[in-house]
Design an enzyme around this catalytic site. Sequence first.
Site, mmCIF file in Angstrom:
data_model
loop_
_atom_site.group_PDB
_atom_site.id
_atom_site.type_symbol
_atom_site.label_atom_id
_atom_site.label_comp_id
_atom_site.label_asym_id
_atom_site.label_seq_id
_atom_site.Cartn_x
_atom_site.Cartn_y
_atom_site.Cartn_z
ATOM 1 N N ASP A 15 10.939 39.014 35.639
ATOM 2 C CA ASP A 15 10.278 39.700 36.756
ATOM 3 C C ASP A 15 10.944 39.365 38.095
ATOM 4 O OD1 ASP A 15 8.448 41.362 37.923
ATOM 5 O OD2 ASP A 15 6.752 39.984 37.768
ATOM 6 N N ASN A 63 5.081 50.164 32.506
ATOM 7 C CA ASN A 63 6.231 50.496 33.368
ATOM 8 C C ASN A 63 6.598 51.983 33.327
ATOM 9 O OD1 ASN A 63 7.880 47.307 32.728
ATOM 10 N ND2 ASN A 63 6.631 47.897 34.464
ATOM 11 N N ARG A 181 7.940 32.951 32.815
ATOM 12 C CA ARG A 181 7.846 34.134 33.679
ATOM 13 C C ARG A 181 8.472 33.790 35.028
ATOM 14 N NH1 ARG A 181 3.535 38.906 34.317
ATOM 15 N NH2 ARG A 181 4.650 40.058 35.916
HETATM 16 C C1 IPE Z 1 6.043 42.823 33.544
HETATM 17 O O1 IPE Z 1 6.497 42.964 34.854
HETATM 18 C C2 IPE Z 1 6.829 43.677 32.614
HETATM 19 C C3 IPE Z 1 8.237 43.322 32.465
HETATM 20 C C4 IPE Z 1 8.848 42.303 32.997
HETATM 21 C C5 IPE Z 1 8.979 44.209 31.608
HETATM 22 P P1 IPE Z 1 5.767 43.936 35.873
HETATM 23 O O2 IPE Z 1 6.448 43.753 37.180
HETATM 24 O O3 IPE Z 1 5.700 45.295 35.346
HETATM 25 O O4 IPE Z 1 4.304 43.305 35.894
HETATM 26 P P2 IPE Z 1 3.115 43.436 36.935
HETATM 27 O O5 IPE Z 1 2.896 44.895 37.166
HETATM 28 O O6 IPE Z 1 3.541 42.763 38.200
HETATM 29 O O7 IPE Z 1 1.974 42.740 36.296
HETATM 30 C C1 IPE Z 2 11.273 43.259 36.463
HETATM 31 O O1 IPE Z 2 11.427 43.377 37.828
HETATM 32 C C2 IPE Z 2 11.899 44.404 35.703
HETATM 33 C C3 IPE Z 2 10.922 45.306 35.065
HETATM 34 C C4 IPE Z 2 9.637 45.179 35.085
HETATM 35 C C5 IPE Z 2 11.476 46.445 34.358
HETATM 36 P P1 IPE Z 2 10.491 44.299 38.701
HETATM 37 O O2 IPE Z 2 11.096 45.665 38.756
HETATM 38 O O3 IPE Z 2 9.092 44.239 38.236
HETATM 39 O O4 IPE Z 2 10.636 43.606 40.128
HETATM 40 P P2 IPE Z 2 9.469 43.331 41.174
HETATM 41 O O5 IPE Z 2 8.380 42.609 40.461
HETATM 42 O O6 IPE Z 2 9.039 44.649 41.696
HETATM 43 O O7 IPE Z 2 10.124 42.482 42.225
HETATM 44 MG MG MG Z 3 7.510 43.030 38.660
#
Ligand code: IPE
Ligand code: IPE
Ligand code: MG
Length: 234
Positions: A15, A63, A181
């Site tokens: 993340d 997502n 995480r």
């Molecule tokens: C969790 O990250 C899913 C992945 C890393 C694939 P998100 O960025 O989607 O999670 P939330 O929305 O902050 O909980």
């Molecule tokens: C994780 O990074 C990748 C996926 C969930 C696909 P994010 O895209 O969630 O990045 P933030 O949380 O918005 O910084």
């Molecule tokens: Mg994220």
Amino acid sequence: MENKNIPVHVSIIMDGNGRWAKARGKDRVYGHFEGVESVRACTEAAVEDGVKYLSLYAFSEENWNRPADEVATLMKLMMKSIRDEVSTLMDNGVRFVVLGNRERLGEELCKAIDELMEMTAHNSRMTLIVFLSYSGKWDIMQAMKKAAAELSPEEFQAMKAEDFDRYLVTAGIPDPDLLIRTSGEERISNYLLWQSAYTEFVFSDVLWPDFRKPQFREALAEYARRDRRYGKVK
Ligand code: IPE
Ligand code: IPE
Ligand code: MG
């Protein structure tokens, strides 16, 4: 760093890509591109340190609700990574597995995934699992439906928790010992709900594109200091 208590299965909720890019005044997708380098680094570290299963949460069912262009870029990136990494996976004896709800994945991507899974099926040094279009609740639901279809009502009623494991998409894969995480968020976000019942959690403030070998090894060291009791008295 010598680390004796190596977890068999390490899982990562990758993340913070978007925030990493934003901090540099760039589009979110740059964070995803840079995140691929972290996948490479952590896979390498896991192989070197003797981890048997490394699983990565790459794309959740939730997502799909992101802007269409970001979703499209992530799918293209997945496709590109599959093409680029074949030889590295083969050279390092890594078996590649993708798990998740395939209904919304494109035909071309599914084909590429299946080809790479087949090609690497006999590699035995480590298994790299990518959770794509996955969610924990979806997994439990599909497992329940599969079990209901396969078992008689009596067998279904007699089913125990251990018997249920084989209906989950993770059947045959040991539950994660360590779940990392990144990016400072401390939540499960519908990931491995059933399978993480006794998993150790390590939360890191580092954003995924900056999470490389040293950070991965620091998480392993943190795991080695944990005392797992499984409800018993030690
Ligand atoms: C969790 O990250 C899913 C992945 C890393 C694939 P998100 O960025 O989607 O999670 P939330 O929305 O902050 O909980
Ligand atoms: C994780 O990074 C990748 C996926 C969930 C696909 P994010 O895209 O969630 O990045 P933030 O949380 O918005 O910084
Ligand atoms: Mg994220």
